[in-house]
Design an enzyme around this catalytic site. Structure first.
Site, PDB file in Angstrom:
ATOM      1  CB  CYS A   1      -0.887  -0.020   1.245  1.00 32.34           C
ATOM      2  SG  CYS A   1      -1.880   1.475   1.494  1.00 32.34           S
TER       3      CYS A   1
ATOM      4  CB  CYS B   1      -2.882   3.844  -5.605  1.00 30.36           C
ATOM      5  SG  CYS B   1      -4.146   2.910  -4.694  1.00 30.36           S
TER       6      CYS B   1
END
Length: 259
Positions: free
Chosen positions: A74, A183
């Site tokens: 992440c 992302c």
């Protein structure tokens, strides 16, 4: 710690499975445990202290399950919490950051675009990375709403197309030749993105680099799995697991778990 122990991977939802796929492709002999913290997605809208707290919670669970190394799959968690995680736990961590370096070094127009979450773009780590490439014009765009749509299984929806066009067209007009995906949810949008971008604009994400770094750290710590028994790939999701199963393409060893 046994080399047979699993690699632990966590993300604020299903996006980090794009990293899991790269790790599994490079290291098929490894056992893995993946945590999809979909209940708290997206991390990108949360304050730094909360991101650190959630990252510690996920790490605690993976260590309880015997993981030998933790991959923070992440961008937001890495850029906001990796320093604190490394200080708190005695286990190797692999983080993920937007691949600014290869894009900046290879750009012919000296202009690159970065599509990332608010939490990543506003982080100190990201700001330092951008500042080190003052010779390149970097156009930053927060991908408001993209993670939510991926988590809802709406990758090919009209809403997704509308948002991507809104975010990408100014970058095209600014003459970028590289688009950096900041992302882990965004690699699943590449088919959509390619429909909008001209062919000459290259898309870069960090998946292969993270897999390679994971391999390097396992070798360095003598933790590569050398056992011959059947490998286990286990996935836990703290909300409805349907979208996770759909994006993985299989249903075995995918469990709903409250955490």
């Amino acid at each position: 710690m046994s080399s047979n122990n699993p690699i632990g991977i966590f993300d604020s939802g299903i996006g980090g499975t794009s990293i899991w796929k790269e790790i599994h492709a490079l290291l098929p002999n490894e056992n893995t445990i993946y945590l999809a913290d979909s209940k708290n997605a997206p991390y990108g809208q949360r304050p730094k202290e909360e991101i650190i707290e959630l990252s510690c919670k996920n790490t605690d669970i993976l260590l309880e399950l015997g993981c030998k190394i933790i991959v923070v799959a992440c961008n937001t968690a890495t850029t906001n919490a990796i320093k604190e995680l490394r200080a708190k736990y005695n286990v190797p961590f692999i983080g993920i950051e937007p691949a600014i370096k290869p894009a900046a070094n290879q750009s012919q127009t000296q202009t690159i675009g970065i599509l990332a979450t608010k939490g990543t773009i506003n982080s100190e780590l990201f700001s330092k990375a951008v500042a080190s490439y003052s010779n390149v014009k970097i156009i930053e765009q927060i991908g408001h709403g993209l993670v939510q749509l991926v988590e809802e299984g709406k990758i090919n929806s009209p809403e997704m197309t509308t948002l991507l066009e809104e975010y990408l067209k100014p970058m095209i007009a600014a003459n970028i030749d590289y688009l950096v995906l900041g992302c882990t949810h965004y690699p699943y949008l590449i088919p959509q993105i390619k429909k909008i971008l001209p062919d000459h604009i290259k898309i870069i994400d960090s998946g292969q680099a993270v897999a390679k770094q994971t391999q390097n750290i396992l070798i360095k710590n003598n933790l590569l799995n050398s056992f011959d028994e059947t490998k286990k790939q286990i996935f836990y999701c703290n909300s409805d697991s349907k979208v996770l199963k759909d994006i993985l393409g299989f249903t075995e060893n995918v469990f709903e778990k409250d955490f």
